[in-house]
Design a protein around this motif. Structure first.
Motif, PDB file in Angstrom:
ATOM      1  N   LEU A   1      23.259  18.846 -56.156  1.00  0.00           N
ATOM      2  CA  LEU A   1      23.569  18.651 -54.933  1.00  0.00           C
ATOM      3  C   LEU A   1      23.435  19.911 -54.109  1.00  0.00           C
ATOM      4  O   LEU A   1      22.943  19.982 -52.854  1.00  0.00           O
ATOM      5  N   ALA A   2      23.807  21.172 -54.504  1.00  0.00           N
ATOM      6  CA  ALA A   2      23.778  22.512 -53.816  1.00  0.00           C
ATOM      7  C   ALA A   2      22.425  22.872 -53.522  1.00  0.00           C
ATOM      8  O   ALA A   2      21.909  23.572 -52.670  1.00  0.00           O
ATOM      9  N   THR A   3      21.391  22.261 -54.515  1.00  0.00           N
ATOM     10  CA  THR A   3      19.847  22.537 -54.186  1.00  0.00           C
ATOM     11  C   THR A   3      19.292  21.569 -53.433  1.00  0.00           C
ATOM     12  O   THR A   3      18.119  21.740 -53.429  1.00  0.00           O
ATOM     13  N   MET A   4      19.965  20.732 -52.872  1.00  0.00           N
ATOM     14  CA  MET A   4      19.504  19.433 -52.308  1.00  0.00           C
ATOM     15  C   MET A   4      18.404  18.494 -52.909  1.00  0.00           C
ATOM     16  O   MET A   4      17.600  17.952 -52.374  1.00  0.00           O
ATOM     17  N   ASP A   5      18.613  18.701 -54.379  1.00  0.00           N
ATOM     18  CA  ASP A   5      17.716  17.591 -55.112  1.00  0.00           C
ATOM     19  C   ASP A   5      18.530  16.436 -55.696  1.00  0.00           C
ATOM     20  O   ASP A   5      19.396  16.523 -56.423  1.00  0.00           O
TER      21      ASP A   5
ATOM     22  N   VAL B   1      15.279  25.462 -51.493  1.00  0.00           N
ATOM     23  CA  VAL B   1      16.378  24.439 -50.973  1.00  0.00           C
ATOM     24  C   VAL B   1      16.378  24.355 -49.446  1.00  0.00           C
ATOM     25  O   VAL B   1      16.611  23.059 -49.054  1.00  0.00           O
ATOM     26  N   TRP B   2      15.862  25.193 -48.652  1.00  0.00           N
ATOM     27  CA  TRP B   2      15.993  24.855 -47.302  1.00  0.00           C
ATOM     28  C   TRP B   2      14.985  23.750 -46.633  1.00  0.00           C
ATOM     29  O   TRP B   2      15.614  23.133 -45.761  1.00  0.00           O
ATOM     30  N   THR B   3      14.200  23.432 -47.445  1.00  0.00           N
ATOM     31  CA  THR B   3      12.996  22.301 -46.879  1.00  0.00           C
ATOM     32  C   THR B   3      12.918  21.467 -47.803  1.00  0.00           C
ATOM     33  O   THR B   3      12.063  20.557 -47.869  1.00  0.00           O
ATOM     34  N   MET B   4      13.935  21.241 -48.700  1.00  0.00           N
ATOM     35  CA  MET B   4      14.139  19.963 -49.510  1.00  0.00           C
ATOM     36  C   MET B   4      14.463  18.676 -48.309  1.00  0.00           C
ATOM     37  O   MET B   4      14.898  18.653 -47.368  1.00  0.00           O
ATOM     38  N   PRO B   5      14.057  17.738 -49.177  1.00  0.00           N
ATOM     39  CA  PRO B   5      13.838  16.355 -47.952  1.00  0.00           C
ATOM     40  C   PRO B   5      15.018  15.788 -47.748  1.00  0.00           C
ATOM     41  O   PRO B   5      15.314  14.886 -46.795  1.00  0.00           O
ATOM     42  N   GLY B   6      16.049  15.740 -48.862  1.00  0.00           N
ATOM     43  CA  GLY B   6      17.172  15.148 -48.495  1.00  0.00           C
ATOM     44  C   GLY B   6      17.334  13.723 -48.987  1.00  0.00           C
ATOM     45  O   GLY B   6      16.452  13.205 -49.694  1.00  0.00           O
ATOM     46  N   VAL B   7      18.558  12.985 -48.889  1.00  0.00           N
ATOM     47  CA  VAL B   7      18.457  11.713 -49.430  1.00  0.00           C
ATOM     48  C   VAL B   7      17.750  10.572 -48.781  1.00  0.00           C
ATOM     49  O   VAL B   7      17.122   9.838 -49.673  1.00  0.00           O
ATOM     50  N   ASN B   8      18.149  10.701 -47.583  1.00  0.00           N
ATOM     51  CA  ASN B   8      17.295   9.397 -46.821  1.00  0.00           C
ATOM     52  C   ASN B   8      16.543   9.786 -45.462  1.00  0.00           C
ATOM     53  O   ASN B   8      16.213   9.161 -44.673  1.00  0.00           O
TER      54      ASN B   8
END
Lengths: 136, 329
Positions: free
Chosen positions: A32-36, B87-94
């Motif tokens: 979660l902290a790595t947005m994955d 991490v800064w440009t990860m797409p997120g959940v939705n």
């Protein structure tokens, strides 16, 4: 926390080991902290449906742990220039990830540290970290 | 190898070659397409996300989170951990639908569509040109850099796909990542066939009965015949009940018969079987009677005099049993 200086390190310097228990909490909180949000990193059923035996560490976290391993040793003022990792066995929840490392080369104005992160299945990650240390 | 099999393999090879050419051509087009800019990071580099990350990773470096320590440190201000770059440009959940497609997507999709559905990352190489400061907003740019294969690997046959992401802050490249994955065709079942659980009820095979089971394996229903008086007998035995001769041979029955008697077994449970099932004594026109199950009809449809014919059922990797199915009169 002191940072090692350039003259305190030489080729062959061995880093202290770092053992990390891969609890489900660690796997999930780092995902979660790595947005994955890929299911294999937080959803046991989802991971099993894709042929894995459990949830496992994501790559962004592996990179972060390699970074931490080296700066825990070198100190906060060390400047990292790059991390080059070959990915191997998955790091499953319930396993233990043990980092070992040594300084293997001098390069430009810094050092190359070789790092291995082992789990019970073998090498999870192996590679090198390039860093620059302050001059005394 | 027979000619027919040779022909099939040749066709498969041609098909694979055509796919390989198509994939290679696509990869070359994607390489030529060069660097494609993606969407800017949703949030600028910020302390809460750094704190979550260092907390989860267990990184206690104060230059990432403590403003005072950072002010006195080598950077003079808070910086983001360099390994956080992606991490800064990860797409997120939705937020997936909003993503700009990259030159890699078409190659991965083409591999998926052609059976190379497995994926495993093999290399991640990050280079940090400098550390990021609070408030900077990165933009990723992806470049397709390589395809190699097909290669045989422990996971199955696959292609190594490599791409490169450069993160920009404004026009300045701040970090770069090479990422390589193996897209593989998961090993087919045939290479490692699952063993069926052995059927728990095994016939006793001995010198008196082995001719019968050898027949079953060949799809023959063999009946023992006295070598002297010629009388048929079943079950098989060492001595002719009619003339006491120990000489013996066998004939092959036509495989047709009639239900002479039967029972429907409901209880108790029988290992390896589902109840209810029919156990019948089947009388053959050759003059002997055999015991066997009647399949392919409801137990209530079975009756005395019902015409049946023999069938052979593979019970597990080794055992075949003769059984009976209804026959049109």
């Amino acid at each position: 926390m002191r940072t090692l200086t350039d003259d305190e390190v030489e080729i062959g310097t061995v880093l202290p080991d770092l053992a990390i228990d891969l609890s489900p909490t660690l796997i999930v909180s780092t995902a979660l902290a790595t947005m994955d949000f890929t299911s294999v990193h937080h959803d046991v059923e989802g991971a099993r449906a894709q042929g894995s035996k459990d949830i496992f560490l994501n790559i962004l976290t592996t990179m972060g742990l390699v970074e931490r391993y080296v700066t825990d040793w070198a100190g906060p003022e060390a400047i990292l220039r790059g991390i080059n990792v070959r990915l191997g066995a998955p790091a499953y929840a319930g396993d233990k990830l043990t980092f070992t490392g040594a300084v293997v080369a001098r390069e430009d104005d810094g050092f190359v540290v070789e790092v291995r992160g082992r789990v019970s299945l073998g090498d999870h990650a192996s590679g090198t970290v390039r860093l620059v240390l302050p001059r005394r | 190898m027979t000619g027919a099999e040779g022909g099939t393999n040749a066709a498969a090879v041609t098909e694979d070659d055509a796919f390989h050419e198509r994939l290679t051509a696509l990869a070359e087009r994607q390489i030529e397409a060069g660097e494609i800019r993606g969407m800017a990071a949703t949030d600028p580099v910020n302390l809460p996300m750094i704190r979550h990350w260092t907390d989860a990773i267990g990184d206690a470096n104060p230059l990432y989170t403590d403003p005072e320590a950072a002010a006195d440190g080598v950077h003079g201000e808070i910086v983001a951990p360099p390994a956080m770059i992606q991490v800064w440009t990860m797409p997120g959940v939705n937020r997936g639908g909003k993503q700009v497609s990259t030159p890699v997507d078409d190659v991965l999709r083409t591999l998926d569509e052609n059976g190379y559905t497995g994926v495993v990352a093999t290399n991640c190489e990050q280079t940090y040109h400098r550390y990021l400061r609070l408030g900077e907003r990165t933009v990723p740019a992806t470049r397709f850099t390589g395809l190699s294969g097909p290669k045989r690997t422990a996971l199955g046959e696959g292609y190594f796909v490599t791409w490169d992401v450069t993160w920009y802050s404004g026009d300045e490249p701040v970090a770069r990542m090479l990422f390589r994955v193996l897209k593989f065709r998961p090993r087919e079942r045939e290479e490692d066939p699952p063993k069926a659980a052995p059927y728990p009820l095994r016939p006793a095979v001995n010198r008196d009965t082995e001719f019968f089971w050898e027949g079953v394996a060949k799809g023959e229903l063999r009946i023992q015949k006295c070598a002297d008086c010629g009388e048929l007998r079943h079950p098989p035995g060492p001595v002719c009940p009619s003339c006491r001769s120990a000489g013996r041979t066998h004939v092959v029955a036509t495989g047709e018969g009639e239900v002479y008697s039967y029972v429907v077994h409901h209880h108790p449970p029988v290992p390896g079987r589902e109840t209810p099932f029919v156990v019948a004594v089947v009388e053959l026109p050759e003059g002997v009677r055999l015991v066997g199950n009647v399949l392919e009809c409801e137990p209530s449809e079975v009756g005395i005099g019902m015409p049946v014919r023999v069938t052979y059922r593979q019970m597990d990797d080794e055992l075949i049993l003769p059984m009976w199915v209804p026959r049109e009169a």
